[in-house]
Design a protein around this motif. Structure first.
Motif, PDB file in Angstrom:
ATOM      1  N   ARG A  16       0.834  -1.215   0.000  1.00  0.00           N
ATOM      2  CA  ARG A  16       0.000   0.000   0.000  1.00  0.00           C
ATOM      3  C   ARG A  16       0.863   1.256   0.000  1.00  0.00           C
ATOM      4  O   ARG A  16       0.587   2.202  -0.749  1.00  0.00           O
ATOM      5  CB  ARG A  16      -0.928  -0.004   1.220  1.00  0.00           C
ATOM      6  N   ILE A  17       1.909   1.259   0.805  1.00  0.00           N
ATOM      7  CA  ILE A  17       2.799   2.440   0.847  1.00  0.00           C
ATOM      8  C   ILE A  17       3.497   2.613  -0.498  1.00  0.00           C
ATOM      9  O   ILE A  17       3.604   3.732  -1.021  1.00  0.00           O
ATOM     10  CB  ILE A  17       3.814   2.317   2.001  1.00  0.00           C
ATOM     11  N   GLN A  18       3.959   1.516  -1.081  1.00  0.00           N
ATOM     12  CA  GLN A  18       4.650   1.598  -2.378  1.00  0.00           C
ATOM     13  C   GLN A  18       3.737   2.158  -3.468  1.00  0.00           C
ATOM     14  O   GLN A  18       4.188   2.882  -4.350  1.00  0.00           O
ATOM     15  CB  GLN A  18       5.163   0.213  -2.802  1.00  0.00           C
ATOM     16  N   ARG A  19       2.475   1.821  -3.410  1.00  0.00           N
ATOM     17  CA  ARG A  19       1.526   2.258  -4.447  1.00  0.00           C
ATOM     18  C   ARG A  19       0.853   3.592  -4.112  1.00  0.00           C
ATOM     19  O   ARG A  19      -0.008   4.056  -4.857  1.00  0.00           O
ATOM     20  CB  ARG A  19       0.467   1.181  -4.658  1.00  0.00           C
ATOM     21  N   GLY A  20       1.203   4.173  -2.968  1.00  0.00           N
ATOM     22  CA  GLY A  20       0.621   5.455  -2.589  1.00  0.00           C
ATOM     23  C   GLY A  20      -0.798   5.338  -2.069  1.00  0.00           C
ATOM     24  O   GLY A  20      -1.570   6.288  -2.154  1.00  0.00           O
ATOM     25  N   ARG A  21      -1.182   4.219  -1.546  1.00  0.00           N
ATOM     26  CA  ARG A  21      -2.548   3.993  -1.054  1.00  0.00           C
ATOM     27  C   ARG A  21      -2.563   3.671   0.444  1.00  0.00           C
ATOM     28  O   ARG A  21      -3.376   2.897   0.917  1.00  0.00           O
ATOM     29  CB  ARG A  21      -3.199   2.857  -1.828  1.00  0.00           C
ATOM     30  N   SER A  22      -1.678   4.287   1.168  1.00  0.00           N
ATOM     31  CA  SER A  22      -1.560   4.032   2.595  1.00  0.00           C
ATOM     32  C   SER A  22      -2.796   4.503   3.348  1.00  0.00           C
ATOM     33  O   SER A  22      -3.352   5.553   3.051  1.00  0.00           O
ATOM     34  CB  SER A  22      -0.319   4.765   3.122  1.00  0.00           C
ATOM     35  N   HIS A  23      -3.226   3.732   4.332  1.00  0.00           N
ATOM     36  CA  HIS A  23      -4.362   4.124   5.176  1.00  0.00           C
ATOM     37  C   HIS A  23      -3.960   5.186   6.188  1.00  0.00           C
ATOM     38  O   HIS A  23      -4.802   5.949   6.650  1.00  0.00           O
ATOM     39  CB  HIS A  23      -4.917   2.910   5.929  1.00  0.00           C
ATOM     40  N   THR A  24      -2.672   5.229   6.535  1.00  0.00           N
ATOM     41  CA  THR A  24      -2.185   6.165   7.548  1.00  0.00           C
ATOM     42  C   THR A  24      -1.542   7.403   6.929  1.00  0.00           C
ATOM     43  O   THR A  24      -1.045   8.254   7.654  1.00  0.00           O
ATOM     44  CB  THR A  24      -1.162   5.481   8.472  1.00  0.00           C
ATOM     45  N   GLY A  25      -1.522   7.488   5.621  1.00  0.00           N
ATOM     46  CA  GLY A  25      -0.936   8.644   4.947  1.00  0.00           C
ATOM     47  C   GLY A  25       0.567   8.560   4.763  1.00  0.00           C
ATOM     48  O   GLY A  25       1.211   9.550   4.421  1.00  0.00           O
ATOM     49  N   GLU A  26       1.137   7.393   4.992  1.00  0.00           N
ATOM     50  CA  GLU A  26       2.589   7.219   4.826  1.00  0.00           C
ATOM     51  C   GLU A  26       2.947   7.326   3.349  1.00  0.00           C
ATOM     52  O   GLU A  26       2.255   6.805   2.487  1.00  0.00           O
ATOM     53  CB  GLU A  26       3.027   5.847   5.361  1.00  0.00           C
ATOM     54  N   THR A  27       4.040   8.026   3.078  1.00  0.00           N
ATOM     55  CA  THR A  27       4.499   8.156   1.691  1.00  0.00           C
ATOM     56  C   THR A  27       5.913   7.611   1.523  1.00  0.00           C
ATOM     57  O   THR A  27       6.270   7.167   0.439  1.00  0.00           O
ATOM     58  CB  THR A  27       4.480   9.631   1.241  1.00  0.00           C
ATOM     59  N   LYS A  28       6.687   7.677   2.580  1.00  0.00           N
ATOM     60  CA  LYS A  28       8.071   7.215   2.523  1.00  0.00           C
ATOM     61  C   LYS A  28       8.134   5.780   3.023  1.00  0.00           C
ATOM     62  O   LYS A  28       7.551   5.438   4.041  1.00  0.00           O
ATOM     63  CB  LYS A  28       8.946   8.117   3.394  1.00  0.00           C
ATOM     64  N   ILE A  29       8.880   4.951   2.304  1.00  0.00           N
ATOM     65  CA  ILE A  29       8.996   3.541   2.670  1.00  0.00           C
ATOM     66  C   ILE A  29      10.096   3.404   3.709  1.00  0.00           C
ATOM     67  O   ILE A  29      11.277   3.573   3.402  1.00  0.00           O
ATOM     68  CB  ILE A  29       9.310   2.668   1.445  1.00  0.00           C
ATOM     69  N   THR A  30       9.681   3.122   4.938  1.00  0.00           N
ATOM     70  CA  THR A  30      10.608   2.830   6.028  1.00  0.00           C
ATOM     71  C   THR A  30      10.018   1.706   6.867  1.00  0.00           C
ATOM     72  O   THR A  30       8.824   1.415   6.773  1.00  0.00           O
ATOM     73  CB  THR A  30      10.830   4.055   6.938  1.00  0.00           C
ATOM     74  N   ILE A  31      10.858   1.125   7.697  1.00  0.00           N
ATOM     75  CA  ILE A  31      10.361   0.070   8.584  1.00  0.00           C
ATOM     76  C   ILE A  31       9.332   0.653   9.546  1.00  0.00           C
ATOM     77  O   ILE A  31       8.288   0.046   9.797  1.00  0.00           O
ATOM     78  CB  ILE A  31      11.523  -0.616   9.329  1.00  0.00           C
ATOM     79  N   ALA A  32       9.594   1.852  10.030  1.00  0.00           N
ATOM     80  CA  ALA A  32       8.644   2.496  10.950  1.00  0.00           C
ATOM     81  C   ALA A  32       7.317   2.774  10.257  1.00  0.00           C
ATOM     82  O   ALA A  32       6.246   2.578  10.845  1.00  0.00           O
ATOM     83  CB  ALA A  32       9.251   3.783  11.490  1.00  0.00           C
ATOM     84  N   ALA A  33       7.363   3.219   9.004  1.00  0.00           N
ATOM     85  CA  ALA A  33       6.131   3.519   8.270  1.00  0.00           C
ATOM     86  C   ALA A  33       5.323   2.247   8.031  1.00  0.00           C
ATOM     87  O   ALA A  33       4.094   2.240   8.196  1.00  0.00           O
ATOM     88  CB  ALA A  33       6.458   4.189   6.940  1.00  0.00           C
ATOM     89  N   VAL A  34       5.989   1.157   7.660  1.00  0.00           N
ATOM     90  CA  VAL A  34       5.297  -0.114   7.441  1.00  0.00           C
ATOM     91  C   VAL A  34       4.713  -0.607   8.769  1.00  0.00           C
ATOM     92  O   VAL A  34       3.578  -1.105   8.809  1.00  0.00           O
ATOM     93  CB  VAL A  34       6.235  -1.167   6.807  1.00  0.00           C
ATOM     94  N   ALA A  35       5.451  -0.432   9.849  1.00  0.00           N
ATOM     95  CA  ALA A  35       4.950  -0.858  11.160  1.00  0.00           C
ATOM     96  C   ALA A  35       3.704  -0.066  11.538  1.00  0.00           C
ATOM     97  O   ALA A  35       2.710  -0.652  12.001  1.00  0.00           O
ATOM     98  CB  ALA A  35       6.039  -0.679  12.219  1.00  0.00           C
ATOM     99  N   ARG A  36       3.719   1.244  11.339  1.00  0.00           N
ATOM    100  CA  ARG A  36       2.532   2.060  11.638  1.00  0.00           C
ATOM    101  C   ARG A  36       1.363   1.651  10.768  1.00  0.00           C
ATOM    102  O   ARG A  36       0.232   1.534  11.242  1.00  0.00           O
ATOM    103  CB  ARG A  36       2.855   3.545  11.440  1.00  0.00           C
ATOM    104  N   GLU A  37       1.647   1.412   9.487  1.00  0.00           N
ATOM    105  CA  GLU A  37       0.590   1.027   8.554  1.00  0.00           C
ATOM    106  C   GLU A  37      -0.029  -0.311   8.955  1.00  0.00           C
ATOM    107  O   GLU A  37      -1.242  -0.502   8.825  1.00  0.00           O
ATOM    108  CB  GLU A  37       1.151   0.963   7.126  1.00  0.00           C
ATOM    109  N   ALA A  38       0.781  -1.230   9.445  1.00  0.00           N
ATOM    110  CA  ALA A  38       0.280  -2.552   9.832  1.00  0.00           C
ATOM    111  C   ALA A  38      -0.205  -2.580  11.282  1.00  0.00           C
ATOM    112  O   ALA A  38      -0.797  -3.580  11.713  1.00  0.00           O
ATOM    113  CB  ALA A  38       1.368  -3.597   9.628  1.00  0.00           C
ATOM    114  N   GLY A  39       0.072  -1.530  12.034  1.00  0.00           N
ATOM    115  CA  GLY A  39      -0.361  -1.483  13.421  1.00  0.00           C
ATOM    116  C   GLY A  39       0.475  -2.347  14.353  1.00  0.00           C
ATOM    117  O   GLY A  39      -0.040  -2.907  15.320  1.00  0.00           O
ATOM    118  N   VAL A  40       1.771  -2.431  14.067  1.00  0.00           N
ATOM    119  CA  VAL A  40       2.682  -3.208  14.919  1.00  0.00           C
ATOM    120  C   VAL A  40       3.889  -2.343  15.265  1.00  0.00           C
ATOM    121  O   VAL A  40       4.039  -1.228  14.764  1.00  0.00           O
ATOM    122  CB  VAL A  40       3.157  -4.509  14.204  1.00  0.00           C
TER     123      VAL A  40
END
Length: 140
Positions: free
Chosen positions: A21-45
């Motif tokens: 979702r982050i890679q395609r620009g469709r993040s639920h949390t508004g993340e745009t930059k691909i980082t481990i922290a961003a993926v963790a926030r997006e997945a809720g972990v």
């Protein structure tokens, strides 16, 4: 109150979907930059969960960032190999130059000895009286 955990496969799927979702620009949390922290926030972990239990997901995130540890390792290994080759060539050059210096030092010693010998001969010739002798004029 029981806190039911998700199975590992379901959590891994959530992490992969979050990355996608982050890679395609469709993040639920508004993340745009691909980082481990961003993926963790997006997945809720937490990021620690990704690092400790899903290292292949962490590696996929690094690859998406262009910072794959394998790629970095390979680049460093290639650079190390190149530097070792340069080092080998330079060591050979140093060896050859040391041999030349030794040879030139030997030649220099020979020339110094010859120079000393020639100076001694020159001093002997200067000691010989080269003034013309006076002849007896009685034959005239």
């Amino acid at each position: 109150m029981m806190n039911k955990r998700k199975p590992s496969e379901a959590r891994e799927r959530d992490l992969q979907l979050a990355l996608t979702r982050i890679q395609r620009g469709r993040s639920h949390t508004g993340e745009t930059k691909i980082t481990i922290a961003a993926v963790a926030r997006e997945a809720g972990v937490s990021t620690a969960l990704i690092h400790n239990h899903y290292p292949h997901i962490a590696e996929a995130i690094r690859e998406a960032q262009g910072r794959s540890s394998r790629i970095q390792r390979d680049l460093k290994a290639q650079d190390l190999s190149t530097q070792r080759d340069k080092n080998r060539v330079l060591r050979q050059e140093i060896k050859e130059l040391r041999n030349k210096v030794a040879s030139l030092a030997s030649i220099n010693e020979v020339l110094l000895a010859e120079n000393t010998a020639l100076k001694e001969k020159h001093n002997v010739f200067n000691m010989i009286d080269l003034a013309p002798k006076q002849h007896d004029n009685s034959y005239k």
